[in-house]
Design an enzyme around this catalytic site. Structure first.
Site, PDB file in Angstrom:
ATOM      1  CE1 TYR A 143      -3.830   2.281   0.521  1.00 24.32           C
ATOM      2  CE2 TYR A 143      -2.472   3.242   2.090  1.00 24.32           C
ATOM      3  CZ  TYR A 143      -3.606   3.121   1.563  1.00 24.32           C
ATOM      4  OH  TYR A 143      -4.602   4.314   1.794  1.00 24.32           O
ATOM      5  CE  LYS A 147      -3.603   4.846  -2.158  1.00 18.90           C
ATOM      6  NZ  LYS A 147      -4.768   5.673  -2.854  1.00 18.90           N
ATOM      7  NE  ARG A 184     -10.571   1.929   6.359  1.00 21.14           N
ATOM      8  CZ  ARG A 184     -10.987   2.560   5.332  1.00 21.14           C
ATOM      9  NH1 ARG A 184      -9.917   3.649   5.113  1.00 21.14           N
ATOM     10  NH2 ARG A 184     -11.925   2.196   4.292  1.00 21.14           N
TER      11      ARG A 184
HETATM   12  P1  NAD Z   1     -12.548   1.762   0.499  1.00 21.74           P
HETATM   13  O1  NAD Z   1     -11.819   0.421   0.474  1.00 21.74           O
HETATM   14  O2  NAD Z   1     -14.101   2.259   0.998  1.00 21.74           O
HETATM   15  O3  NAD Z   1     -12.699   2.351  -1.254  1.00 21.74           O
HETATM   16  C1  NAD Z   1     -12.049   2.051  -2.314  1.00 21.74           C
HETATM   17  C2  NAD Z   1     -12.774   1.773  -3.587  1.00 21.74           C
HETATM   18  O4  NAD Z   1     -11.939   1.362  -4.708  1.00 21.74           O
HETATM   19  C3  NAD Z   1     -13.671   0.594  -3.328  1.00 21.74           C
HETATM   20  O5  NAD Z   1     -15.025   1.090  -3.800  1.00 21.74           O
HETATM   21  C4  NAD Z   1     -13.065  -0.552  -4.145  1.00 21.74           C
HETATM   22  O6  NAD Z   1     -14.095  -1.572  -4.648  1.00 21.74           O
HETATM   23  C5  NAD Z   1     -12.445   0.169  -5.325  1.00 21.74           C
HETATM   24  N1  NAD Z   1     -11.272  -0.488  -5.614  1.00 21.74           N
HETATM   25  C6  NAD Z   1     -10.389  -1.270  -5.214  1.00 21.74           C
HETATM   26  N2  NAD Z   1      -9.576  -1.660  -6.120  1.00 21.74           N
HETATM   27  C7  NAD Z   1      -9.974  -1.398  -7.384  1.00 21.74           C
HETATM   28  C8  NAD Z   1      -9.674  -1.677  -8.741  1.00 21.74           C
HETATM   29  N3  NAD Z   1      -8.432  -2.274  -8.999  1.00 21.74           N
HETATM   30  N4  NAD Z   1     -10.475  -1.192  -9.735  1.00 21.74           N
HETATM   31  C9  NAD Z   1     -11.432  -0.334  -9.332  1.00 21.74           C
HETATM   32  N5  NAD Z   1     -11.938  -0.099  -8.222  1.00 21.74           N
HETATM   33  C10 NAD Z   1     -11.257  -0.536  -7.187  1.00 21.74           C
HETATM   34  O7  NAD Z   1     -11.714   2.986   0.876  1.00 21.74           O
HETATM   35  P2  NAD Z   1     -11.647   4.438   1.278  1.00 21.74           P
HETATM   36  O8  NAD Z   1     -11.448   4.859   2.593  1.00 21.74           O
HETATM   37  O9  NAD Z   1     -13.075   5.076   0.546  1.00 21.74           O
HETATM   38  O10 NAD Z   1     -10.524   5.079   0.466  1.00 21.74           O
HETATM   39  C11 NAD Z   1     -10.543   5.651  -1.001  1.00 21.74           C
HETATM   40  C12 NAD Z   1      -9.280   6.306  -1.288  1.00 21.74           C
HETATM   41  O11 NAD Z   1      -8.727   7.072  -0.300  1.00 21.74           O
HETATM   42  C13 NAD Z   1      -8.339   5.051  -1.265  1.00 21.74           C
HETATM   43  O12 NAD Z   1      -7.348   5.266  -2.546  1.00 21.74           O
HETATM   44  C14 NAD Z   1      -7.186   5.309   0.004  1.00 21.74           C
HETATM   45  O13 NAD Z   1      -6.121   4.798  -0.166  1.00 21.74           O
HETATM   46  C15 NAD Z   1      -7.396   6.710  -0.011  1.00 21.74           C
HETATM   47  N6  NAD Z   1      -7.321   7.075   1.339  1.00 21.74           N
HETATM   48  C16 NAD Z   1      -8.266   6.731   2.375  1.00 21.74           C
HETATM   49  C17 NAD Z   1      -8.166   7.009   3.769  1.00 21.74           C
HETATM   50  C18 NAD Z   1      -9.158   6.865   4.928  1.00 21.74           C
HETATM   51  O14 NAD Z   1      -8.846   7.208   5.975  1.00 21.74           O
HETATM   52  N7  NAD Z   1     -10.593   6.631   4.683  1.00 21.74           N
HETATM   53  C19 NAD Z   1      -6.878   7.365   4.253  1.00 21.74           C
HETATM   54  C20 NAD Z   1      -5.634   7.479   3.171  1.00 21.74           C
HETATM   55  C21 NAD Z   1      -6.066   7.467   1.875  1.00 21.74           C
HETATM   56  N1  UDP Z   2      -6.355  -1.004  15.615  1.00 18.57           N
HETATM   57  C1  UDP Z   2      -6.830  -1.313  16.941  1.00 18.57           C
HETATM   58  N2  UDP Z   2      -7.940  -1.929  16.868  1.00 18.57           N
HETATM   59  C2  UDP Z   2      -8.866  -2.479  15.801  1.00 18.57           C
HETATM   60  C3  UDP Z   2      -8.244  -1.910  14.489  1.00 18.57           C
HETATM   61  C4  UDP Z   2      -6.965  -1.211  14.337  1.00 18.57           C
HETATM   62  O1  UDP Z   2      -6.264  -1.107  17.734  1.00 18.57           O
HETATM   63  O2  UDP Z   2      -9.612  -3.284  15.804  1.00 18.57           O
HETATM   64  C5  UDP Z   2      -5.252   0.065  15.585  1.00 18.57           C
HETATM   65  C6  UDP Z   2      -4.079  -0.314  14.579  1.00 18.57           C
HETATM   66  O3  UDP Z   2      -3.126  -1.212  15.237  1.00 18.57           O
HETATM   67  C7  UDP Z   2      -3.502   1.082  14.349  1.00 18.57           C
HETATM   68  C8  UDP Z   2      -4.618   1.975  14.572  1.00 18.57           C
HETATM   69  O4  UDP Z   2      -5.683   1.246  15.326  1.00 18.57           O
HETATM   70  O5  UDP Z   2      -2.548   1.352  15.426  1.00 18.57           O
HETATM   71  C9  UDP Z   2      -5.441   2.423  13.089  1.00 18.57           C
HETATM   72  O6  UDP Z   2      -5.628   1.451  12.299  1.00 18.57           O
HETATM   73  P1  UDP Z   2      -6.300   1.348  11.189  1.00 18.57           P
HETATM   74  O7  UDP Z   2      -6.368   0.163  10.424  1.00 18.57           O
HETATM   75  O8  UDP Z   2      -7.576   2.118  11.326  1.00 18.57           O
HETATM   76  O9  UDP Z   2      -5.608   2.560  10.165  1.00 18.57           O
HETATM   77  P2  UDP Z   2      -3.836   2.690  10.019  1.00 18.57           P
HETATM   78  O10 UDP Z   2      -3.250   2.009  10.710  1.00 18.57           O
HETATM   79  O11 UDP Z   2      -3.748   2.354   8.415  1.00 18.57           O
HETATM   80  O12 UDP Z   2      -3.711   4.001  10.498  1.00 18.57           O
END
Ligand code: NAD
Ligand code: UDP
Length: 309
Positions: A143, A147, A184
């Protein structure tokens, strides 16, 4: 405008699609439904300005559009680690396909990058100028490095081909339409509390994250995409920083019920701290978050209460 949203059926993508439709744009939502759901966009399906395309961003696509938001990529650690090679391909090939399309049709293109590009940061809080501390060969690398490579591609297409780019680095965002089994932390804790199950804190719970409510984030997307001064990368996130123990306690306060806090092993390479420096967003986008954690948790809990009833 006609706007393409890849990953439009996911958590963030569905909120973005809804906002674009409410602003009067036509939206093409492209998704392979790996982690996204039709349910997230069901309310948009009958709208003549909304088009849903089942497609994988790894394979090329062509649309006549004015703007592209590239959100396609699983974001939750268990989901992006399920098929890590596919995750890297999604980030890298997805970026190449979006950038190639943007170049052909002269569309502005937006990349949903992440605070994960900072890895396990040794600078705190993280400004955009920090290059990060990322393991290239660990479980999160598919990931993080995917990215990071996508950001590189965005800036090379910008320099080489004058493609009009915007890059946002998103910090942990939560809210309605997360999948109940997303994995998450916020959705896990809320769903566990609503079901009366114990809240699973990984490790000792002293690691920190900074949580942004989805509406604030989408406002930031809009401001970054629709201004002409900066390309990014720009951090969008809420600087309010909490340990996972504090988050668990706050969740129990908001949801109530008999759940206790239990500890489970800390996953490999789990970043110890994370907090956005949002000086640039404040300065260039006049953006700051408005929704406090307690209020955001309440709104998210209301959503999950109805969802899992
Ligand atoms: P999510 O998993 O709910 O959404 C991702 C979407 O992308 C889903 O609808 C999935 O079906 C689609 N997808 C995955 N692989 C695909 C592919 N190969 N082709 C077409 N569609 C595909 O996650 P989210 O939280 O909505 O995240 C959306 C974007 O934002 C992602 O790129 C993620 O990396 C980025 N992002 C999110 C967060 C967050 O906290 N939510 C933080 C950092 C970055
Ligand atoms: N985490 C946790 N319990 C859970 C899921 C996640 O304590 O059930 C912790 C995880 O180890 C991390 C933080 O929460 O330290 C955030 O995790 P998440 O998967 O939401 O996002 P990311 O690690 O990608 O920031």
């Amino acid at each position: 405008m006609r706007v393409l949203v890849t990953g439009g059926a996911g958590f963030l993508g569905s909120h973005l699609c809804a906002r674009l439709i409410s602003q009067g744009h036509e939206v093409v939502c492209l998704d392979n439904f790996f982690t996204g759901r039709k349910g997230n966009i069901r309310h948009l399906l009958g709208n003549p300005d909304f088009e849903l395309v089942r497609h994988d961003v790894i394979d090329p696509f062509k649309f006549e559009v004015d703007q592209i938001y590239n959100l396609a990529c699983p974001a939750s650690p268990p989901h992006y680690q399920f098929n890590p090679i596919k995750t890297t391909k999604t980030s890298v090939m997805g970026a190449i396909n979006c950038l190639g399309l943007a170049k052909r049709v002269r569309a502005r293109v937006f990349q949903a990058s992440t605070s994960e590009v900072y890895g396990d940061p040794s600078v705190h809080p993280q400004p955009e100028s920090y290059w990060g501390n990322v393991n290239t060969i660990g479980l999160r690398s598919c990931y993080d490095e995917g990215k990071r490579c996508a950001e590189t591609l965005f800036f090379d297409y910008h320099r080489e081909n004058n493609v009009d780019i915007r890059v946002v680095r998103i910090f942990n965002t939560y809210g309605p339409r997360m999948h109940p089994n997303d994995g998450r932390v916020v959705s896990n804790f809320i769903v566990q509390a609503l079901k009366g199950q114990d809240l699973t804190v990984y490790g000792d719970g002293s690691q920190t994250r900074s949580f942004c409510y989805v509406d604030d984030l989408i406002e930031g997307f809009d401001r970054l995409m629709n201004q002409d001064e900066v390309t990014g990368p720009i951090n969008i996130g809420n600087p309010g920083e909490f340990t996972m123990l504090e988050l668990a306690e706050e969740t129990l306060k908001v949801v109530g019920g008999p759940s206790k806090i239990i500890h489970q092993p800390l996953p490999a390479d789990d970043p110890k701290q994370r907090q956005p420096d949002i000086t640039l967003a404040r300065q260039h986008l006049k953006w700051e978050p408005t929704i406090e954690l307690a209020e955001g948790l309440k709104r998210t809990a209301d959503y999950f209460r109805a969802e899992i009833a």
